[in-house]
Write an enzyme that holds these catalytic residues in place. Structure first.
Site, PDB file in Angstrom:
ATOM      1  N   HIS A  71       0.841  -1.213   0.000  1.00 52.02           N
ATOM      2  CA  HIS A  71       0.000   0.000   0.000  1.00 52.02           C
ATOM      3  C   HIS A  71       0.872   1.257   0.000  1.00 52.02           C
ATOM      4  CE1 HIS A  71      -2.983  -2.737   2.285  1.00 52.02           C
ATOM      5  NE2 HIS A  71      -3.504  -2.548   1.090  1.00 52.02           N
ATOM      6  N   ARG A 104      -2.048  -6.546  -8.662  1.00 50.70           N
ATOM      7  CA  ARG A 104      -0.952  -7.418  -8.281  1.00 50.70           C
ATOM      8  C   ARG A 104      -0.800  -8.582  -9.248  1.00 50.70           C
ATOM      9  NH1 ARG A 104      -3.163  -7.674  -2.320  1.00 50.70           N
ATOM     10  NH2 ARG A 104      -4.948  -7.201  -3.611  1.00 50.70           N
ATOM     11  N   LYS A 131     -17.011  -7.016   6.899  1.00 52.91           N
ATOM     12  CA  LYS A 131     -15.667  -7.619   6.777  1.00 52.91           C
ATOM     13  C   LYS A 131     -15.029  -8.014   8.107  1.00 52.91           C
ATOM     14  CE  LYS A 131     -13.142  -6.887   2.510  1.00 52.91           C
ATOM     15  NZ  LYS A 131     -12.028  -6.207   1.861  1.00 52.91           N
ATOM     16  N   SER A 190      -2.822  -7.675   2.944  1.00 50.86           N
ATOM     17  CA  SER A 190      -3.123  -7.574   4.379  1.00 50.86           C
ATOM     18  C   SER A 190      -3.467  -8.947   4.944  1.00 50.86           C
ATOM     19  CB  SER A 190      -4.290  -6.614   4.610  1.00 50.86           C
ATOM     20  OG  SER A 190      -3.986  -5.335   4.118  1.00 50.86           O
TER      21      SER A 190
END
Ligand code: ADP
Length: 158
Positions: free
Chosen positions: A17, A90, A41, A128
């Site tokens: 990030h 990514r 979440k 993460s």
């Protein structure tokens, strides 16, 4: 003024990030890093904790603002007067989902464009989720997150 918004969960913020933030802040006049408040979440860190972690690790970047939002990203982008949404790619697996979201957002508001930055190679694997997985077993996370966040992450599992 060219203002961009970089949305995400940042739970917790990683070197991936930070790399995205540093690179996109160079391209635009102002970068609004926006933490999505998503109660579904069940995040590890509260929004307040994530705001302060992001503020701490980006304090060397002058043209940046850390905020949080709920609801539709495209509505929030309009609210803060951002014309660009920044997202990171990514792997090919990110692409399909991101393409769909970007196209949907363009239909809702054609004044706002999505800008994709491809990940720096050294962080291509990093998420993460990986950080949380390794930390939950007490593993070494120093390659993934800034040093000053490490104890705060381990503390969540103690
Ligand atoms: P989200 O829940 O929106 O995926 P994340 O916090 O996981 O939120 O990620 C926010 C944004 O940062 C996404 O665009 C994601 O692709 C990007 N990102 C996450 N990790 C990396 C990384 N290692 N390299 C480049 N971009 C990344």
């Amino acid at each position: 003024m060219r203002r961009a918004i970089y949305p995400g969960s940042f739970d917790p913020v990683t070197f991936g990030h930070i790399d995205m933030i540093e690179r996109s802040a160079k391209i635009v006049d102002e970068l609004v890093v926006a933490i999505l408040i998503n109660s579904a979440k069940n995040p590890l860190f509260s929004v307040k904790e994530r705001v302060s972690m992001l503020e701490e690790i980006t304090c060397h970047i002058p043209n940046i603002r850390i905020t949080s939002f709920d609801g539709l990203l495209i509505d929030y982008a309009k609210e803060v007067d951002a014309s660009i949404v920044v997202r990171g790619l990514r792997a090919v697996t990110d692409f399909e989902y991101e393409l769909q979201i970007a196209q949907t957002n363009r239909i809702i508001n054609s004044d706002i464009d999505t800008m994709f930055l491809t990940t720096s190679l050294e962080y291509a694997y990093l998420s993460s989720t990986i950080v949380k997985e390794v930390a939950s077993y007490g593993g070494d996370i120093s390659h993934f997150v800034p040093e000053q966040l490490i104890d705060r992450i381990y503390a969540k599992y103690s």
